[in-house]
Design a protein around this motif. Structure first.
Motif, PDB file in Angstrom:
ATOM      1  N   TYR A  89       0.840  -1.206   0.000  1.00  0.00           N
ATOM      2  CA  TYR A  89       0.000   0.000   0.000  1.00  0.00           C
ATOM      3  C   TYR A  89       0.872   1.252   0.000  1.00  0.00           C
ATOM      4  N   GLY A  90       1.968   1.209   0.737  1.00  0.00           N
ATOM      5  CA  GLY A  90       2.895   2.336   0.772  1.00  0.00           C
ATOM      6  C   GLY A  90       3.450   2.677  -0.598  1.00  0.00           C
ATOM      7  N   ARG A  91       3.684   1.657  -1.418  1.00  0.00           N
ATOM      8  CA  ARG A  91       4.200   1.910  -2.776  1.00  0.00           C
ATOM      9  C   ARG A  91       3.151   2.608  -3.638  1.00  0.00           C
ATOM     10  N   TYR A  92       1.880   2.275  -3.427  1.00  0.00           N
ATOM     11  CA  TYR A  92       0.815   2.972  -4.161  1.00  0.00           C
ATOM     12  C   TYR A  92       0.757   4.441  -3.740  1.00  0.00           C
ATOM     13  N   ILE A  93       0.959   4.697  -2.439  1.00  0.00           N
ATOM     14  CA  ILE A  93       0.994   6.083  -1.970  1.00  0.00           C
ATOM     15  C   ILE A  93       2.160   6.830  -2.601  1.00  0.00           C
ATOM     16  N   ASP A  94       3.298   6.168  -2.681  1.00  0.00           N
ATOM     17  CA  ASP A  94       4.480   6.808  -3.263  1.00  0.00           C
ATOM     18  C   ASP A  94       4.245   7.184  -4.717  1.00  0.00           C
ATOM     19  N   ASN A  95       3.431   6.398  -5.405  1.00  0.00           N
ATOM     20  CA  ASN A  95       3.131   6.671  -6.818  1.00  0.00           C
ATOM     21  C   ASN A  95       2.235   7.891  -7.010  1.00  0.00           C
ATOM     22  N   GLN A  96       1.690   8.422  -5.905  1.00  0.00           N
ATOM     23  CA  GLN A  96       0.871   9.640  -6.009  1.00  0.00           C
ATOM     24  C   GLN A  96       1.740  10.900  -6.116  1.00  0.00           C
ATOM     25  N   ASN A  97       3.060  10.709  -6.025  1.00  0.00           N
ATOM     26  CA  ASN A  97       4.022  11.814  -6.228  1.00  0.00           C
ATOM     27  C   ASN A  97       3.790  13.001  -5.293  1.00  0.00           C
ATOM     28  N   GLY A  98       3.456  12.690  -4.056  1.00  0.00           N
ATOM     29  CA  GLY A  98       3.329  13.751  -3.059  1.00  0.00           C
ATOM     30  C   GLY A  98       1.969  14.406  -2.980  1.00  0.00           C
ATOM     31  N   GLU A  99       1.036  14.021  -3.848  1.00  0.00           N
ATOM     32  CA  GLU A  99      -0.303  14.610  -3.787  1.00  0.00           C
ATOM     33  C   GLU A  99      -1.109  14.072  -2.620  1.00  0.00           C
ATOM     34  N   PHE A 100      -0.728  12.896  -2.113  1.00  0.00           N
ATOM     35  CA  PHE A 100      -1.455  12.285  -1.005  1.00  0.00           C
ATOM     36  C   PHE A 100      -0.491  11.891   0.106  1.00  0.00           C
ATOM     37  N   ILE A 101      -0.806  12.322   1.315  1.00  0.00           N
ATOM     38  CA  ILE A 101      -0.036  11.973   2.511  1.00  0.00           C
ATOM     39  C   ILE A 101      -0.990  11.286   3.467  1.00  0.00           C
ATOM     40  N   THR A 102      -0.588  10.142   4.001  1.00  0.00           N
ATOM     41  CA  THR A 102      -1.512   9.410   4.862  1.00  0.00           C
ATOM     42  C   THR A 102      -1.078   9.405   6.316  1.00  0.00           C
ATOM     43  N   ALA A 103      -1.969   8.891   7.163  1.00  0.00           N
ATOM     44  CA  ALA A 103      -1.738   8.758   8.605  1.00  0.00           C
ATOM     45  C   ALA A 103      -2.641   7.630   9.083  1.00  0.00           C
ATOM     46  N   GLU A 104      -2.598   7.337  10.363  1.00  0.00           N
ATOM     47  CA  GLU A 104      -3.430   6.239  10.868  1.00  0.00           C
ATOM     48  C   GLU A 104      -4.880   6.667  10.990  1.00  0.00           C
ATOM     49  N   GLU A 105      -5.746   5.682  10.965  1.00  0.00           N
ATOM     50  CA  GLU A 105      -7.186   5.890  11.106  1.00  0.00           C
ATOM     51  C   GLU A 105      -7.763   4.614  11.692  1.00  0.00           C
ATOM     52  N   MET A 106      -9.066   4.453  11.627  1.00  0.00           N
ATOM     53  CA  MET A 106      -9.702   3.257  12.154  1.00  0.00           C
ATOM     54  C   MET A 106      -9.131   2.004  11.481  1.00  0.00           C
ATOM     55  N   GLY A 107      -8.626   1.077  12.273  1.00  0.00           N
ATOM     56  CA  GLY A 107      -8.087  -0.161  11.734  1.00  0.00           C
ATOM     57  C   GLY A 107      -6.612  -0.121  11.404  1.00  0.00           C
ATOM     58  N   THR A 108      -5.975   1.049  11.571  1.00  0.00           N
ATOM     59  CA  THR A 108      -4.530   1.160  11.361  1.00  0.00           C
ATOM     60  C   THR A 108      -3.907   1.852  12.562  1.00  0.00           C
ATOM     61  N   ASN A 109      -2.578   1.728  12.702  1.00  0.00           N
ATOM     62  CA  ASN A 109      -1.903   2.282  13.865  1.00  0.00           C
ATOM     63  C   ASN A 109      -0.508   2.779  13.501  1.00  0.00           C
ATOM     64  N   THR A 110       0.230   3.245  14.498  1.00  0.00           N
ATOM     65  CA  THR A 110       1.553   3.815  14.233  1.00  0.00           C
ATOM     66  C   THR A 110       2.521   2.769  13.663  1.00  0.00           C
ATOM     67  N   LYS A 111       2.373   1.513  14.038  1.00  0.00           N
ATOM     68  CA  LYS A 111       3.220   0.459  13.482  1.00  0.00           C
ATOM     69  C   LYS A 111       2.985   0.315  11.990  1.00  0.00           C
ATOM     70  N   ASP A 112       1.738   0.414  11.566  1.00  0.00           N
ATOM     71  CA  ASP A 112       1.423   0.355  10.138  1.00  0.00           C
ATOM     72  C   ASP A 112       2.047   1.533   9.395  1.00  0.00           C
ATOM     73  N   MET A 113       2.022   2.710  10.037  1.00  0.00           N
ATOM     74  CA  MET A 113       2.636   3.875   9.412  1.00  0.00           C
ATOM     75  C   MET A 113       4.145   3.678   9.276  1.00  0.00           C
ATOM     76  N   GLU A 114       4.719   2.958  10.220  1.00  0.00           N
ATOM     77  CA  GLU A 114       6.142   2.653  10.150  1.00  0.00           C
ATOM     78  C   GLU A 114       6.447   1.777   8.936  1.00  0.00           C
ATOM     79  N   TYR A 115       5.588   0.803   8.673  1.00  0.00           N
ATOM     80  CA  TYR A 115       5.770  -0.043   7.482  1.00  0.00           C
ATOM     81  C   TYR A 115       5.620   0.778   6.199  1.00  0.00           C
ATOM     82  N   ILE A 116       4.615   1.665   6.178  1.00  0.00           N
ATOM     83  CA  ILE A 116       4.397   2.512   5.002  1.00  0.00           C
ATOM     84  C   ILE A 116       5.603   3.421   4.779  1.00  0.00           C
TER      85      ILE A 116
END
Length: 359
Positions: free
Chosen positions: A107-134
């Motif tokens: 999923y992180g690679r798909y975010i990277d393909n947005q070329n900076g137009e999209f920045i994510t963070a944790e939400e329902m069902g995700t946590n800081t560890k998931d953000m670390e993987y991203i």
């Protein structure tokens, strides 16, 4: 922000109706990833929004959630005065069983393909560890652990903003913003809901809590001295404040008819099922609604402060502005005799339109 969708509305028609700039569908069979990234508007800056992982009943339901949530992020950033646009990611799956490092990194690679137009963070069902993987795949992520230089879990900031929104609303209805002796029903006691319960009990509010997780309900009720209630009993309770802190659409024509609350103020996104109809129904019934994207902006503020290098002190200062911002929305609602959600929309839309003209 009113919409008119049917189950058969096409993807492109939904994109046009909500005014989205871009929708990306993510599919990776090797990791089981099925996700949607929705970028609503980037007039004020890059689209920032959390990633939710949920067991959606259908891909259509997931898409509508992504579209509504991302549009809400645009308005949230605008009304809070942040230089950010609105976006949202949703991953289709059970976060307790389907989430893996490989899935999150894909999923992180798909975010990277947005070329900076999209920045994510944790939400329902995700946590800081998931953000670390991203973060292993892209720099376009915030809310990473403090050990990595991030701001950590944004839930305390979200809860603080909701708490201030409740106090501002109580001031309007009862003439003073003290919460001692006030009765608050908190529906959903995840990380934000629990933080809110702690803040309310610290001020000696009487708190009733409800959650679909019976074990967690018992734990939080005992820890904070709150009263547990069954989910199907919420709308038969007489209380000063109803604070929905789980899924959206709990405020609708059916529940409004049953409500015995003076105020609705919680952290859940998209609390009104029908933004046009339900806002009017609340106004007519005399229930004060604190717009969700206004008072739950603390988490976004924390992420913004991390991105800009402001740090926690500045995040706290910006979150404190939610009290006055809520009072301003209420004032406009009374002056114009319009629902508070419409008043909030007008303030947000004006800022976007003003800056669009400059650009």
């Amino acid at each position: 922000m009113a919409t008119d969708l049917t189950p058969n509305t096409s993807v492109l028609a939904q994109q046009q109706l909500y005014g989205h700039k871009k929708i990306t569908f993510c599919n990776d069979e090797s990791t089981g990833l099925k996700a949607i990234i929705a970028i609503h508007d980037t007039t004020l800056g890059p689209a920032l929004g959390g990633t939710r992982m949920w067991t959606y009943a259908s891909e259509g339901e997931a898409l509508e959630d992504a579209l509504r949530l991302s549009r809400g992020m645009t308005y949230k950033a605008a009304i809070t005065g942040l230089n950010l646009g609105g976006g949202k990611g949703v991953i289709i799956g059970d976060s307790r069983k389907d989430k893996t490092e490989a899935l999150m990194r894909s999923y992180g690679r798909y975010i990277d393909n947005q070329n900076g137009e999209f920045i994510t963070a944790e939400e329902m069902g995700t946590n800081t560890k998931d953000m670390e993987y991203i973060r292993m795949e892209t720099k376009h992520v915030t809310g990473v652990p403090e050990s990595m230089g991030g701001a950590g879990n944004p839930a305390p900031f979200t809860a603080q903003g909701v708490y201030l929104g409740i106090k501002a609303s109580v001031k309007e209805v009862f003439g003073t913003d003290t919460l001692a002796g006030r009765t608050v029903v908190v529906q959903g006691i995840g990380s934000v809901g629990e933080e809110l319960v702690a803040l309310l009990r610290r001020e000696n509010a009487e708190v009733l809590v409800s959650d679909i997780n019976a074990e967690r309900l018992t734990y939080v009720a005992k820890k904070y001295g709150a009263k547990p209630i069954a989910a199907d009993k919420i709308f038969s309770v007489v209380a000063d404040v109803y604070a929905p802190c789980a899924m959206g659409a709990t405020v609708n024509s059916n529940t409004i008819a049953k409500m015995n609350f003076s105020i609705i103020a919680g952290s859940a996104n998209n609390q009104l099922r029908d933004e046009t109809l339900d806002g009017k129904l609340l106004l007519e019934k005399g229930i004060l609604f604190a717009p969700d994207y206004l008072i739950n902006a603390g988490g976004l503020i924390a992420c913004y402060s991390e991105l800009t290098g402001f740090g926690k002190k500045r995040a706290i200062q910006l979150t404190e502005n939610i009290y006055d911002a809520t009072r301003n929305v209420i004032k406009l609602s009374k002056t114009e005799k319009i629902p508070t959600n419409v008043a909030a929309d007008q303030i947000a839309e004006k800022r976007i339109a003003d800056l669009k003209r400059i650009k």
